[in-house]
Enzyme design. Structure first.
Site, PDB file in Angstrom:
ATOM      1  CG  ASN A   1      21.356  44.209 -43.096  1.00 53.36           C
ATOM      2  OD1 ASN A   1      22.724  44.587 -44.155  1.00 53.36           O
ATOM      3  ND2 ASN A   1      20.500  43.610 -43.596  1.00 53.36           N
TER       4      ASN A   1
ATOM      5  CB  CYS B   1      21.269  43.839 -48.691  1.00 50.86           C
ATOM      6  SG  CYS B   1      20.727  44.681 -46.801  1.00 50.86           S
TER       7      CYS B   1
ATOM      8  CG  HIS C   1      22.995  40.587 -46.300  1.00 50.56           C
ATOM      9  ND1 HIS C   1      24.198  41.184 -46.197  1.00 50.56           N
ATOM     10  CD2 HIS C   1      22.008  40.732 -45.988  1.00 50.56           C
ATOM     11  CE1 HIS C   1      23.407  42.841 -45.821  1.00 50.56           C
ATOM     12  NE2 HIS C   1      21.889  42.585 -46.030  1.00 50.56           N
TER      13      HIS C   1
HETATM   14  N1  COA Z   1      12.584  45.728 -29.308  1.00 53.17           N
HETATM   15  C1  COA Z   1      11.813  44.487 -28.447  1.00 53.17           C
HETATM   16  N2  COA Z   1      10.773  44.777 -29.580  1.00 53.17           N
HETATM   17  C2  COA Z   1      10.534  44.653 -30.667  1.00 53.17           C
HETATM   18  C3  COA Z   1      10.696  45.297 -31.029  1.00 53.17           C
HETATM   19  C4  COA Z   1      13.217  45.960 -30.358  1.00 53.17           C
HETATM   20  N3  COA Z   1      13.964  46.553 -31.641  1.00 53.17           N
HETATM   21  N4  COA Z   1      11.054  45.556 -32.035  1.00 53.17           N
HETATM   22  C5  COA Z   1       9.935  45.077 -32.892  1.00 53.17           C
HETATM   23  N5  COA Z   1       9.438  44.494 -31.397  1.00 53.17           N
HETATM   24  C6  COA Z   1       8.171  43.629 -30.704  1.00 53.17           C
HETATM   25  C7  COA Z   1       7.096  43.593 -31.837  1.00 53.17           C
HETATM   26  O1  COA Z   1       6.298  45.213 -31.439  1.00 53.17           O
HETATM   27  C8  COA Z   1       6.366  42.948 -31.642  1.00 53.17           C
HETATM   28  O2  COA Z   1       5.089  43.274 -30.126  1.00 53.17           O
HETATM   29  P1  COA Z   1       4.085  42.332 -30.257  1.00 53.17           P
HETATM   30  O3  COA Z   1       3.506  40.742 -30.477  1.00 53.17           O
HETATM   31  O4  COA Z   1       3.612  43.482 -28.587  1.00 53.17           O
HETATM   32  O5  COA Z   1       3.370  43.130 -31.555  1.00 53.17           O
HETATM   33  C9  COA Z   1       6.870  42.088 -31.457  1.00 53.17           C
HETATM   34  O6  COA Z   1       8.613  42.192 -30.225  1.00 53.17           O
HETATM   35  C10 COA Z   1       7.785  40.417 -32.557  1.00 53.17           C
HETATM   36  O7  COA Z   1       7.761  41.193 -33.443  1.00 53.17           O
HETATM   37  P2  COA Z   1       8.146  40.763 -34.618  1.00 53.17           P
HETATM   38  O8  COA Z   1       8.329  41.644 -35.833  1.00 53.17           O
HETATM   39  O9  COA Z   1       7.217  39.197 -34.781  1.00 53.17           O
HETATM   40  O10 COA Z   1       9.500  39.561 -34.593  1.00 53.17           O
HETATM   41  P3  COA Z   1      10.628  38.941 -34.982  1.00 53.17           P
HETATM   42  O11 COA Z   1      10.367  37.924 -34.179  1.00 53.17           O
HETATM   43  O12 COA Z   1       9.582  38.863 -36.454  1.00 53.17           O
HETATM   44  O13 COA Z   1      11.573  39.413 -35.435  1.00 53.17           O
HETATM   45  C11 COA Z   1      12.866  41.119 -36.963  1.00 53.17           C
HETATM   46  C12 COA Z   1      11.277  40.525 -36.511  1.00 53.17           C
HETATM   47  C13 COA Z   1      12.970  42.597 -38.306  1.00 53.17           C
HETATM   48  C14 COA Z   1      14.212  40.775 -36.012  1.00 53.17           C
HETATM   49  C15 COA Z   1      12.832  39.838 -37.807  1.00 53.17           C
HETATM   50  O14 COA Z   1      11.704  39.921 -38.514  1.00 53.17           O
HETATM   51  C16 COA Z   1      14.304  39.911 -39.220  1.00 53.17           C
HETATM   52  O15 COA Z   1      15.340  39.803 -38.437  1.00 53.17           O
HETATM   53  N6  COA Z   1      13.834  39.925 -40.629  1.00 53.17           N
HETATM   54  C17 COA Z   1      14.921  39.844 -40.885  1.00 53.17           C
HETATM   55  C18 COA Z   1      15.143  41.583 -41.782  1.00 53.17           C
HETATM   56  C19 COA Z   1      15.904  41.782 -42.220  1.00 53.17           C
HETATM   57  O16 COA Z   1      16.837  41.386 -42.655  1.00 53.17           O
HETATM   58  N7  COA Z   1      15.878  42.841 -43.168  1.00 53.17           N
HETATM   59  C20 COA Z   1      17.478  43.356 -43.765  1.00 53.17           C
HETATM   60  C21 COA Z   1      16.755  42.948 -44.852  1.00 53.17           C
HETATM   61  S1  COA Z   1      18.227  42.723 -45.904  1.00 53.17           S
END
Ligand code: COA
Length: 332
Positions: free
Chosen positions: A289, A119, A259
């Site tokens: 993204n 990215c 980004h």
């Molecule tokens: N829909 C519904 N539920 C979802 C889900 C979705 N698409 N994806 C994950 N969940 C659930 C998980 O299973 C978890 O459930 P549980 O508590 O029962 O285990 C819960 O939601 C929380 O998951 P978590 O991973 O802790 O969520 P989060 O608040 O950290 O958000 C992201 C997840 C991926 C949105 C966040 O971590 C993020 O944006 N990270 C950066 C990713 C990024 O930018 N990547 C590209 C880099 S260039």
């Protein structure tokens, strides 16, 4: 102005982008993935993404963005003497997507290569293009960030497939002519933890096999929480270091084009840099993204919305798999 800082002499003469026509909003996605509009919107700010069709490869998206950038610059493909493409979803492992774009633009012999910094790729490519221009061996560089991320999405993994989209953005850089003046660059990487965000199979470590297919190794894998924390930290640091190196403070920045990964990451960055959120340009709600394409697409839209005024200071900042990061200062 701080000493020992190499000042860039390159300018962005034109910018263009291209988004595939198919819009997949959260509601539509929730019909095939166990997710909801409420979850995706509240955790990421993303409402929709574009998905390329089966016949469109990354190079096809890139060529359309490049043609739009050329029109914006008032140039033709024949003016280009170097093509640099940033992508993690090349049409094929080799030859480079840049070579395929060169052919589609009808400009034989022009030097063409890809770089891969995920990215951060477009900003890395600007950094490299600036170095090539300052060598005076090239005069006009086409820099492209283009991705067909839908081709490496695991549509059974709701933790990743809701985040990404397809698209392309391009810029024409030159030392001559008028345009936005590039001021400085701060690119870096930390390769100590590659498994935070990666595509495990298909390379020399884990070539394609029945096992790699059945373990879904050809899809993108991510540790979202760790990436989130690292993203904010590295983008804050790169931005501060770059501003300081060029004698600016955070208050001098008029626009940040970050980004486009997650609205909460952008909010955290705004708080940590103490730059008001209103100065951050965001369109991730529409496109998700798009990795290396996200900043040039956002730049193109910001320009078209007429918010970028001549003489204002812009900060582009990105993070990505690697981990990589990059910040670029520009005077519009
Ligand atoms: N829909 C519904 N539920 C979802 C889900 C979705 N698409 N994806 C994950 N969940 C659930 C998980 O299973 C978890 O459930 P549980 O508590 O029962 O285990 C819960 O939601 C929380 O998951 P978590 O991973 O802790 O969520 P989060 O608040 O950290 O958000 C992201 C997840 C991926 C949105 C966040 O971590 C993020 O944006 N990270 C950066 C990713 C990024 O930018 N990547 C590209 C880099 S260039």
């Amino acid at each position: 102005m701080v000493d020992n800082v190499t000042k860039s002499s390159s300018k962005i003469l034109g910018v263009g982008s291209y988004l595939p026509s198919e819009v997949v909003d959260n509601l539509k996605l929730s019909e095939k993935v166990d997710t909801s509009d409420e979850w995706i919107t509240s955790r990421t700010g993303i409402k929709a993404r574009r998905i390329a069709n089966e016949k469109e490869a990354t190079s096809d998206l890139a060529v359309k963005a490049a043609q739009n950038a050329l029109i914006d610059a008032g140039l033709t493909a024949q003016d280009i003497d170097l093509i640099i493409v940033a992508t993690i979803t090349p049409d094929m492992a080799f030859p480079s997507t840049a070579c395929l774009i060169q052919h589609k633009l009808g400009i034989p012999k022009v030097a063409s290569f890809d770089i891969e910094a995920a990215c951060s790729g477009f900003l890395y490519a600007l950094d490299v293009a600036d170095g090539m221009l300052s060598s005076n061996r090239y005069k006009c560089v086409l820099v492209v960030g283009a991705e067909k991320l839908s081709s490496i999405m695991d549509w059974e993994d709701r933790t990743t497939c809701v985040l990404f989209g397809d698209g392309a953005g391009a810029a024409i850089l030159s030392n001559a002519g008028s345009g936005s003046q590039l001021i400085g660059f701060k690119s870096g990487a930390d390769g100590s933890n590659p498994n935070l965000l990666y595509q495990p199979a298909g390379g020399s470590l884990l070539p394609a096999s029945q096992d790699s297919l059945s373990s879904r190794g050809h899809f993108l894998k991510m540790n979202g929480r760790e990436i989130f924390k690292s993203a904010v930290r590295v983008m804050e640091r790169a931005s501060r270091e770059l501003l300081e190196a060029h004698g600016f403070t955070e208050n001098d920045v008029d626009h940040v084009i970050p980004h486009q990964a997650n609205a909460r990451i952008v909010e955290s960055l705004s708080q940590r840099l103490e730059i008001p959120l209103g100065k951050f340009f965001c369109n991730l709600d529409k496109y998700g993204n798009t990795s290396a394409a996200s900043i040039p697409i956002a730049l193109d839209e910001a320009r078209k919305s007429l918010i970028l005024k001549k003489g204002q200071l812009g900060l582009f900042v990105a993070f990505g798999a690697g981990l990589t990061w990059s910040a670029v200062l520009v005077r519009f």
